[in-house]
Design an enzyme around this catalytic site. Structure first.
Site, PDB file in Angstrom:
ATOM      1  N   HIS A 179      32.652  62.552  21.736  1.00  0.00           N
ATOM      2  CA  HIS A 179      31.510  61.646  21.918  1.00  0.00           C
ATOM      3  C   HIS A 179      30.264  62.288  21.331  1.00  0.00           C
ATOM      4  O   HIS A 179      29.528  62.997  22.014  1.00  0.00           O
ATOM      5  CB  HIS A 179      31.318  61.329  23.406  1.00  0.00           C
ATOM      6  CG  HIS A 179      30.288  60.267  23.658  1.00  0.00           C
ATOM      7  ND1 HIS A 179      30.141  59.642  24.866  1.00  0.00           N
ATOM      8  CD2 HIS A 179      29.352  59.715  22.844  1.00  0.00           C
ATOM      9  CE1 HIS A 179      29.165  58.752  24.799  1.00  0.00           C
ATOM     10  NE2 HIS A 179      28.667  58.790  23.576  1.00  0.00           N
ATOM     11  N   HIS A 237      27.266  61.323  18.098  1.00  0.00           N
ATOM     12  CA  HIS A 237      26.787  60.425  17.037  1.00  0.00           C
ATOM     13  C   HIS A 237      26.304  61.289  15.874  1.00  0.00           C
ATOM     14  O   HIS A 237      25.459  62.178  16.058  1.00  0.00           O
ATOM     15  CB  HIS A 237      25.701  59.505  17.580  1.00  0.00           C
ATOM     16  CG  HIS A 237      26.199  58.667  18.720  1.00  0.00           C
ATOM     17  ND1 HIS A 237      26.751  57.417  18.545  1.00  0.00           N
ATOM     18  CD2 HIS A 237      26.298  58.930  20.057  1.00  0.00           C
ATOM     19  CE1 HIS A 237      27.136  56.942  19.730  1.00  0.00           C
ATOM     20  NE2 HIS A 237      26.868  57.840  20.654  1.00  0.00           N
ATOM     21  N   HIS A 281      31.205  52.261  24.193  1.00  0.00           N
ATOM     22  CA  HIS A 281      30.305  52.702  25.257  1.00  0.00           C
ATOM     23  C   HIS A 281      30.341  51.626  26.342  1.00  0.00           C
ATOM     24  O   HIS A 281      30.210  50.428  26.039  1.00  0.00           O
ATOM     25  CB  HIS A 281      28.877  52.810  24.745  1.00  0.00           C
ATOM     26  CG  HIS A 281      28.613  54.013  23.878  1.00  0.00           C
ATOM     27  ND1 HIS A 281      29.310  54.275  22.744  1.00  0.00           N
ATOM     28  CD2 HIS A 281      27.698  55.013  23.996  1.00  0.00           C
ATOM     29  CE1 HIS A 281      28.848  55.396  22.201  1.00  0.00           C
ATOM     30  NE2 HIS A 281      27.866  55.867  22.936  1.00  0.00           N
ATOM     31  N   GLU A 284      27.312  52.784  31.216  1.00  0.00           N
ATOM     32  CA  GLU A 284      26.182  53.708  31.044  1.00  0.00           C
ATOM     33  C   GLU A 284      24.922  52.980  31.536  1.00  0.00           C
ATOM     34  O   GLU A 284      24.391  53.269  32.590  1.00  0.00           O
ATOM     35  CB  GLU A 284      26.043  54.104  29.562  1.00  0.00           C
ATOM     36  CG  GLU A 284      24.842  55.007  29.281  1.00  0.00           C
ATOM     37  CD  GLU A 284      24.467  55.052  27.790  1.00  0.00           C
ATOM     38  OE1 GLU A 284      24.732  54.093  27.054  1.00  0.00           O
ATOM     39  OE2 GLU A 284      23.868  56.069  27.372  1.00  0.00           O
ATOM     40  N   ASP A 296      26.843  63.629  22.987  1.00  0.00           N
ATOM     41  CA  ASP A 296      26.256  62.335  22.629  1.00  0.00           C
ATOM     42  C   ASP A 296      25.295  62.458  21.433  1.00  0.00           C
ATOM     43  O   ASP A 296      25.691  62.160  20.303  1.00  0.00           O
ATOM     44  CB  ASP A 296      25.561  61.719  23.851  1.00  0.00           C
ATOM     45  CG  ASP A 296      25.517  60.199  23.815  1.00  0.00           C
ATOM     46  OD1 ASP A 296      26.067  59.609  22.869  1.00  0.00           O
ATOM     47  OD2 ASP A 296      24.944  59.592  24.738  1.00  0.00           O
ATOM     48  N   ASP A 297      24.081  62.879  21.679  1.00  0.00           N
ATOM     49  CA  ASP A 297      23.064  62.987  20.619  1.00  0.00           C
ATOM     50  C   ASP A 297      22.380  64.352  20.733  1.00  0.00           C
ATOM     51  O   ASP A 297      21.258  64.447  21.261  1.00  0.00           O
ATOM     52  CB  ASP A 297      22.037  61.864  20.785  1.00  0.00           C
ATOM     53  CG  ASP A 297      22.711  60.494  20.738  1.00  0.00           C
ATOM     54  OD1 ASP A 297      23.209  60.122  19.662  1.00  0.00           O
ATOM     55  OD2 ASP A 297      22.766  59.833  21.785  1.00  0.00           O
TER      56      ASP A 297
HETATM   57  N1  ADE Z   1      24.004  55.541  20.492  1.00  0.00           N
HETATM   58  C1  ADE Z   1      23.708  56.821  20.516  1.00  0.00           C
HETATM   59  N2  ADE Z   1      23.664  57.290  21.764  1.00  0.00           N
HETATM   60  C2  ADE Z   1      23.931  56.262  22.573  1.00  0.00           C
HETATM   61  C3  ADE Z   1      24.029  56.091  23.952  1.00  0.00           C
HETATM   62  N3  ADE Z   1      23.843  57.105  24.803  1.00  0.00           N
HETATM   63  N4  ADE Z   1      24.305  54.874  24.426  1.00  0.00           N
HETATM   64  C4  ADE Z   1      24.483  53.873  23.588  1.00  0.00           C
HETATM   65  N5  ADE Z   1      24.414  53.967  22.283  1.00  0.00           N
HETATM   66  C5  ADE Z   1      24.147  55.158  21.761  1.00  0.00           C
HETATM   67 ZN    ZN Z   2      27.054  57.768  22.710  1.00  0.00          ZN
END
Ligand code: ADE
Ligand code: ZN
Length: 322
Positions: free
Chosen positions: A18, A20, A190, A193, A270-271
């Site tokens: 997970h 991006h 996703h 969340e 995630d990011d």
């Molecule tokens: N794109 C990048 N990070 C995300 C996240 N946490 N939730 C949804 N879309 C995303």
């Molecule tokens: Zn994500």
């Protein structure tokens, strides 16, 4: 965070399921490209709401306007993954945004071999997840799924579904998921969340392979039970959930409770650039702040490898080293 913990978890073989692509950019690279393009560096780590998080994300995407930059991004992301003990990397992106110098098709034709090449250089298997933007309507979803399907034997392993869940339920992508599945691709949206356990249930009922986040399943014991029964893996990113306001603190994050209930979980970042953590930090924070035992975290690493779309020989080699 203590350094011994970081080095222990960096040494643990794992799949990163997970993450991006654009938001795995190095901060040094971000600063250099912003300077070259004469634009302001976006805020990092602090987002008052989801829309402002997406704005920062948009700045990263805007920097990827030459093949040289995308090639450098892929090389750095895969090199960093290798140094984090990642043996299999499933990177998500909306192709025409991650490589904004052609059509979506041309973007994938560039990204996939460049990622594979970086993988060979750094000893990491890579697979692409083509993200569907859940706010962009049914035509985009269908087109993205057909695009992913055309590249099923060239490095795309799954379709995802991203952005604010409040903009569209997972069921809205059912047709796109069918297209992907018919091409032999995985489905990893996703869900759970920004929306609650009903969206996790809806995803499971659509037959998805894994769920990115999915943590709000914890609000409904019947949905937790369903996840356990089906063995559906959640790709959990604790710091993301704190930064985007899903939970008030890591101490209140449900990862430990989900694992305790028997839900299979992988751990992801995630990011990384936008949340200030990499996947190794997330393992260490899970031990230090969420109080998940080291033994359970080794199980998370095992789950990540087992639940990945990597070829069997990659999985066998990694599992043997656990
Ligand atoms: N794109 C990048 N990070 C995300 C996240 N946490 N939730 C949804 N879309 C995303
Ligand atoms: Zn994500």
């Amino acid at each position: 965070m203590s350094h011994p913990l970081r080095s222990r978890y960096a040494a643990l073989p794992k799949a990163h399921l997970h993450v991006h692509l654009e938001a795995a950019m190095r901060e040094s690279t971000l600063r250099q490209w912003c300077a070259e393009d004469r634009i302001e560096v976006p805020p990092l780590v602090d987002y008052p709401d989801f829309a402002q998080f997406l704005d920062a994300y948009g700045v990263l995407i805007g920097l990827l306007h030459t093949p040289e930059r995308v090639e450098q991004l892929l090389d750095e992301v895969v090199a960093d993954a290798a140094s984090q003990g990642v043996v299999a990397l499933e990177y998500a992106s909306i192709p025409e945004k991650a490589a904004a110098f052609g059509t979506a098709e041309e973007a994938l034709e560039f990204i996939l071999p460049a990622a594979a090449e970086a993988g060979r250089r750094h000893g990491v298997w890579t697979g692409a997840i083509v993200s569907i933007d859940r706010g962009a309507g049914p035509d985009h979803a269908r087109d993205a799924a057909h695009l992913a399907a055309r590249f099923a034997d060239r490095g795309v392993v799954a379709v995802g579904l991203v952005n604010d869940e409040r903009d569209g339920p997972v069921a809205g992508a059912a047709e796109a998921f069918e297209i992907a599945r018919a091409a032999g691709l995985g489905v990893v949206p996703h869900a759970g969340e920004m929306a609650g356990p009903e969206e996790v249930r809806a995803a499971v009922e659509l037959g998805v392979d894994r769920i990115q986040h999915g943590v709000r399943a914890v609000e409904d014991p019947a949905v937790v039970e369903l996840l356990v029964e089906r063995g559906t893996c959640l790709d959990v990113c604790p710091t993301s959930n704190i930064t985007l306001g899903v939970y008030p603190s890591l101490e209140r994050h449900p990862l430990a409770a989900l694992l305790e209930a028997g839900v299979r979980c992988s751990i992801g970042a995630d990011d990384p650039l936008l949340f200030g953590v990499d996947v190794v930090d997330e393992y260490a924070l899970a031990e230090e702040r969420i109080r998940v035992s080291p033994e359970r975290l080794v199980e998370c690493a095992r789950t990540s490898i087992e639940a990945s779309f990597a070829p069997e020989e990659v999985k066998r080699g990694a599992l043997a080293r656990l």
